[in-house]
Design a protein around this motif. Sequence first.
Motif, PDB file in Angstrom:
ATOM      1  N   ARG A 153      65.598  12.718  31.887  1.00  0.00           N
ATOM      2  CA  ARG A 153      66.127  13.089  30.573  1.00  0.00           C
ATOM      3  C   ARG A 153      65.801  14.532  30.228  1.00  0.00           C
TER       4      ARG A 153
ATOM      5  N   ASP B 101      67.989  16.816  32.113  1.00  0.00           N
ATOM      6  CA  ASP B 101      69.330  16.834  31.472  1.00  0.00           C
ATOM      7  C   ASP B 101      69.320  17.722  30.224  1.00  0.00           C
ATOM      8  N   GLU B 102      68.189  17.623  29.463  1.00  0.00           N
ATOM      9  CA  GLU B 102      68.046  18.406  28.245  1.00  0.00           C
ATOM     10  C   GLU B 102      67.962  19.896  28.595  1.00  0.00           C
TER      11      GLU B 102
ATOM     12  N   GLU C 200      69.341  21.399  31.106  1.00  0.00           N
ATOM     13  CA  GLU C 200      70.708  21.849  31.458  1.00  0.00           C
ATOM     14  C   GLU C 200      71.532  22.116  30.184  1.00  0.00           C
ATOM     15  N   GLN C 201      71.349  21.252  29.222  1.00  0.00           N
ATOM     16  CA  GLN C 201      72.068  21.371  27.932  1.00  0.00           C
ATOM     17  C   GLN C 201      71.610  22.631  27.188  1.00  0.00           C
TER      18      GLN C 201
ATOM     19  N   GLN D  84      72.881  25.817  28.658  1.00  0.00           N
ATOM     20  CA  GLN D  84      74.274  26.038  28.202  1.00  0.00           C
ATOM     21  C   GLN D  84      74.297  26.575  26.774  1.00  0.00           C
ATOM     22  N   GLU D  85      73.364  26.036  25.938  1.00  0.00           N
ATOM     23  CA  GLU D  85      73.278  26.493  24.546  1.00  0.00           C
ATOM     24  C   GLU D  85      72.874  27.969  24.495  1.00  0.00           C
TER      25      GLU D  85
END
Length: 325
Positions: free
Chosen positions: A91, A94-95, A97-98, A101-102
């Motif tokens: 998780r 995944d965070e 990676e997010q 992108q942000e």
Amino acid sequence: MIELLASLEKLVLTLRQKKNEATKLRKKVEKQLNQVRSTERRSISGLHSIDKKIELERESISDALEILTQKTSQLESIERLVKSAEERLSREKDEIEQMKQEIEFSENTDEKQTVEARLRSIYGHIDELASEIKSRQKTAKKIAIDVSQYSAIKSKISAKIQNQLKSKPSLRETITTSHKTAEKLVKEFEKKTKTEETAKKVLDKAFTKLKEYLIKKRKAAERKAARKKAAERKAAIKKAAERKAARKKAAERKAAIKKAAERKAAKKKAAKRKPAKKTATKKKAAKRKPAKKTATKKKAAKRKPAKKTATKKKAAKRKPAKKNK
């Protein structure tokens, strides 16, 4: 007596042989009985020993099972924790990676800095999770080894218990068979013991009788020997007395011969001296003889008639009495 002794000796020998045979048979049965009882005792002891071993091994297996349960639960718990940590790590990744992108699409610097700070925090958290997963996996590996070891111990003890349980029926059968055989042998042993005792009693009686006869024989022989010795002593005393008497007689004869020889010698000496003495003695005799003769003659003349008349009178008185008879 000799025939009786011989028959008694023969009887004693026969009875002794019988007694020895009875003793041999009794000892043989006794040996068999001891062997059977020993087998029975060993079997009972073996059965008790197996029961104790099974009990101890069951205790060991229960201990092993307890440890195995603990280790298994520990392993399962660690595996759950590792899984949970891996899920969180996934998780967090995944965070990240997010957030990346942000940051890429963010135009505001403050927002960008905030996201970067959060990203750094997540990276730190990911490192912690990775370290935790690695540590827990290492512990899980050790516990897995322990689990496999205790499982092997449990299997080994279970196999032992199974083997010992298999040997129990054969031992029980041996105990039963040995007990039955022992009961039979006890009866036979008692029988053989009675036979031996009877043979011993009969032998003792015969031996006592033989002993009595032997004592009588010895006493009779002693008496005979004593009588013989007494007779020999008597004969020896008699012989000694005869020898003594013979020696005494011989000494007396010798003394008499010596005395006779001395007398003879004396006579010879006297004969040599006689001529001188003869004349003197003859003169003396010539002087003495007439007087003696007259005196004796007178006395005889006086005495003779008296004696004759007296004897004649006595004879005259006695004769008629004899005739009447």
